[in-house]
Write an enzyme that holds these catalytic residues in place. Structure first.
Site, PDB file in Angstrom:
ATOM      1  CG  HIS A  45       2.885  -8.832  -0.992  1.00 51.58           C
ATOM      2  ND1 HIS A  45       1.905  -8.339  -0.651  1.00 51.58           N
ATOM      3  CD2 HIS A  45       3.064 -10.149  -0.590  1.00 51.58           C
ATOM      4  CE1 HIS A  45       1.090  -9.496  -0.063  1.00 51.58           C
ATOM      5  NE2 HIS A  45       2.033 -10.602   0.029  1.00 51.58           N
ATOM      6  NE  ARG A  50     -16.652  -2.031  13.033  1.00 58.20           N
ATOM      7  CZ  ARG A  50     -16.304  -3.201  13.769  1.00 58.20           C
ATOM      8  NH1 ARG A  50     -15.660  -3.137  14.667  1.00 58.20           N
ATOM      9  NH2 ARG A  50     -16.889  -4.428  13.497  1.00 58.20           N
ATOM     10  CB  CYS A  74       0.482  -6.030   1.262  1.00 58.93           C
ATOM     11  SG  CYS A  74       1.858  -4.913   0.457  1.00 58.93           S
ATOM     12  CG  ASP A  92      -0.202 -12.430   2.143  1.00 51.67           C
ATOM     13  OD1 ASP A  92      -0.770 -11.502   2.188  1.00 51.67           O
ATOM     14  OD2 ASP A  92       0.792 -12.618   1.083  1.00 51.67           O
ATOM     15  CD  GLU A 103      -9.456   0.835   2.668  1.00 48.58           C
ATOM     16  OE1 GLU A 103      -8.951   1.580   1.891  1.00 48.58           O
ATOM     17  OE2 GLU A 103      -9.833   1.008   3.543  1.00 48.58           O
TER      18      GLU A 103
END
Length: 276
Positions: A111, A68, A73, A128, A43
């Protein structure tokens, strides 16, 4: 993460619904990656909530374990790397450039992915939990043949050298299509600050355009984009329109375990990026 703090490790394992592995082997890595993918959402909500994002290990652990939440990435793989190290795995951070439209490569540090070594003589592995819809299981980093996965056929090949020095870059392909170009040289978490800043601020970054929250399911994927709830089961895709803000907030809680007191804005909210 300090391996002498078992309560932190246990809290992380509880967060992803996993038990502490007896040894850092390939089977344990495979289970941990799957548990992470199905419980911790990918997210970008912090960008659209105006929240500060700190690329520092403890801050990432606090966000995912204590608050939580999920992340993208740098956050997801950064925290996962800390968990794996505390469990006895040897982990190296790797930077990658994502293949975009018409074969264009993204920016350096586009990334973050993980090189993971296990104690059973297999691998090394490419793990990943932060690329969105990607491989369900870790991939053998040194295998150049197709690797079957529930999410497709993956292959890791040497990337073409396009001028400059050859660092042994690797292209990761899914069903024959390039996903990202991996640089095998080890990196530190702070090295990713520039890429994180770009993705949080640039109008050219897909992350600044609209909020998204997504996670794996046992049968596919579930994603919330704005007021649209998208569910994929196998090859079937279903879309549900959520009419009210209350329905959207309820969907964050029900499907992703994310409790918000307000909706993320559609555009970026001026987030700052720090390193602690």
């Amino acid at each position: 993460m300090d391996p002498q703090l078992p309560q932190t490790v246990d809290a992380y394992l509880e967060r992803i619904g996993a038990t502490r592995p007896t040894r850092p082997d390939a089977a344990a890595l495979r289970e941990l990656q799957l548990r992470h993918l199905t419980t911790v959402p990918f997210e970008n909500l912090s960008i659209h909530l105006g929240e500060n994002i700190v690329l520092e290990e403890q801050a990432l652990l606090d966000k995912i374990v204590v608050d939580r939440r999920g992340g993208f990435c740098y956050e997801l793989n950064g925290a996962f790397a800390a968990l794996l190290r505390a469990l006895g795995f040897h982990v190296t951070l790797l930077q990658a450039r994502v293949h975009g439209d018409e074969g264009r490569l993204g920016i350096p540090y586009d990334h973050m992915a993980l090189r993971v070594e296990t104690d059973d003589g297999t691998g090394p592995w490419l793990a990943d939990v932060g690329f969105g819809d990607h491989a369900q299981h870790p991939l053998v980093l040194g295998d150049r043949t197709p690797q079957r996965d529930p999410r497709g056929a993956f292959r890791i090949v040497r990337a073409p050298v396009e001028g400059g020095e050859d660092y042994g870059d690797l292209d990761v392909l899914r069903d024959g299509l390039p996903q990202f170009r991996l640089d095998p040289r080890p990196r530190a978490l702070a090295d990713f600050r520039g890429g994180a800043w770009y993705h949080r601020t640039s109008p050219d970054s897909g992350f600044t355009r609209s909020p998204v929250c997504s996670r794996f399911t046992t049968t596919g994927r579930i994603t919330l984009k704005g007021h649209k709830l998208l569910t994929t089961v196998g090859a079937e895709r279903h879309e549900t329109r959520l009419d009210s803000d209350e329905e959207v907030l309820a969907a964050y809680r029900e499907h992703f375990g994310v409790s918000l007191d307000r909706l993320p804005a559609e555009g970026g909210a001026g987030v700052s990026v720090t390193n602690g």
